[in-house]
Design an enzyme around this catalytic site. Structure first.
Site, short mmCIF file in Angstrom:
data_model
loop_
_atom_site.label_atom_id
_atom_site.label_comp_id
_atom_site.label_asym_id
_atom_site.label_seq_id
_atom_site.Cartn_x
_atom_site.Cartn_y
_atom_site.Cartn_z
N CYS A 131 0.76 -1.25 -0.05
CA CYS A 131 -0.05 0.12 0.01
C CYS A 131 0.72 1.27 -0.02
O CYS A 131 0.40 2.28 -0.45
CB CYS A 131 -1.06 -0.01 1.21
N HIS A 256 -2.68 6.72 3.23
CA HIS A 256 -1.08 6.79 3.77
C HIS A 256 -0.92 8.27 2.96
O HIS A 256 -1.39 8.58 1.90
CB HIS A 256 -0.52 5.83 3.01
#
Ligand SMILES: NC(=O)c1ccc[n+]([C@@H]2O[C@H](COP(=O)([O-])OP(=O)(O)OC[C@H]3O[C@@H](n4cnc5c(N)ncnc54)[C@H](OP(=O)(O)O)[C@@H]3O)[C@@H](O)[C@H]2O)c1
EC number: 1.2.1.11
Length: 352
Positions: A131, A256
């Site tokens: 990710c 993120h």
């Protein structure tokens, strides 16, 4: 294959699996049956996909009978054991774990960057990048295509959902313990309030930042930092790319963020970089600091694109750009990219 492909979602009950079911319900419905698979703990549970309740079945060899494409959103060791089983039964596997990403016979695919790689899959398995890499690579790949990338120096600000449901539960529990207090003013006060409830993290994450994600590798690097390096090289086809990553966990539920220092072959201009980012598929340029506009996780969460702001040329290096990038780690960072890969394979099957 005749008719619409049958899809299996392995790990349908997890953090990534839950978002996957939402995405499958929102995207054009190209699938025949969608079979939901998880551990025996979840067998018999009913989950909603495409507006219909579907019963979860336990992972077994028979669960892959008649499956054309199988998405795996499960821990590494479960993928390592079961993805080859699904492939041997004739399914094309799209795996979200780290089990096969660096296998030279398994392509590592980001549809906006290297879609062609998905067609060459000697083991019948396609890997989805991690990710953190995925949260920046679409933007970085677009700049690389024009400027030729030489070096990346990145710091991540990673959401707790990157550690799955356990990560989300841990932050929410810790926030309850510290809410409304004066904690965060003397050494160790947050740690004492949180006690042993640090979940998958080595330190309290509420009212804190933790410069660690993953497990310890050689010379003090973390596994997450090594993934950013190794996977960026593989996706971009740049085995010599210089990469230095520092991965940090922050008290954000999902999305993120990364600061990126990207150095290219020759001089770059901010104007051209902006044009590239403004038109690259899958990227949104949101960059007007004078108007207070830059991406933050609180606004980006739940959206598909990679959001880029704070685009500047390095003051001391005319070949380098500085960026701030945000991407939803459960969507583009995991489920969305997997869904996009599965759709590429389905289009192949259906002769598109
Ligand atoms: N979270 C992220 O941002 C992210 C991003 C990219 C990639 N990934 C990767 O995606 C995978 C899933 O992550 P996650 O965050 O969704 O994890 P998670 O929330 O912990 O969910 C794990 C899933 O795997 C299933 N599972 C666990 N053990 C199993 C077994 N022995 N047999 C069958 N199913 C089993 C669980 O089923 P039960 O509910 O029945 O236990 C659940 O559906 C991991 O490899 C992770 O590294 C995660």
């Amino acid at each position: 294959m005749t008719g619409r492909p049958t899809l299996a979602v392995v790990g349908a009950t997890g953090a990534v699996g839950t978002v996957m079911l939402q995405i499958l319900s929102q995207h054009a419905d190209i699938w025949g049956e969608i079979r939901l698979i998880a551990s025996p703990r979840s067998a018999g549970r009913k989950l909603t996909v495409r507006g219909e309740e579907v019963e979860v079945v336990a992972l077994s060899e028979e669960a892959f009978d008649g499956v054309d494409i199988a998405m795996f959103d499960v821990p590494d060791e479960v993928s390592a054991q079961w993805a080859p089983v699904a492939a041997a039964k004739g399914a094309v596997v799209v795996d979200n774990s780290a089990a096969f990403r660096m296998d030279p016979d398994v392509p590592l695919v980001v549809p906006e960057v290297n879609p062609h790689a998905a067609r060459v899959r000697p083991r019948g398995i396609i890997a989805n990048p991690n990710c953190t890499t995925l949260s920046m690579i679409v933007a970085v790949g677009a700049l690389h295509a024009e400027f030729g990338l030489r070096e990346l120096v990145v710091s991540s600000y990673q959401a707790v959902s990157g550690a799955g449901r356990a990560g989300i539960d841990t932050l929410r529990q810790q926030l309850k313990l510290v809410a409304g207090t004066e904690l965060g003013t003397s050494p160790g006060d947050v740690r004492r309030a949180v006690g042993d409830a640090t979940g998958p993290f080595p330190e309290p994450v509420a009212l804190n930042v933790v410069p660690w994600a993953g497990s310890l590798r050689d010379d003090g690097w973390s596994s997450e930092e090594m993934k950013v390096r190794d996977e960026s090289r593989k996706i971009l086809g740049l085995p010599e790319l210089k990469v230095a990553a520092t991965c940090v966990r922050v008290p954000v539920v999902t999305t993120h963020s990364l600061t990126v220092h990207a150095r290219f072959e020759g001089e770059v201009t901010v104007d051209r970089a902006r044009e590239i980012l403004a038109t690259a598929p899958g990227v949104v340029l949101f960059d007007d600091p004078a108007a207070g506009e830059f991406p933050t996780p609180a606004d980006v969460v739940g959206t598909d694109p990679t959001w880029v702001g704070r685009v500047r040329r390095a003051l001391d290096d005319p070949t380098a750009l500085e960026l701030f990038v945000c991407g939803d780690n459960l969507r583009k960072g995991a489920a969305l990219n997997t869904a996009q890969i599965a759709e590429l394979v389905a289009a192949e099957f259906m002769g598109a």
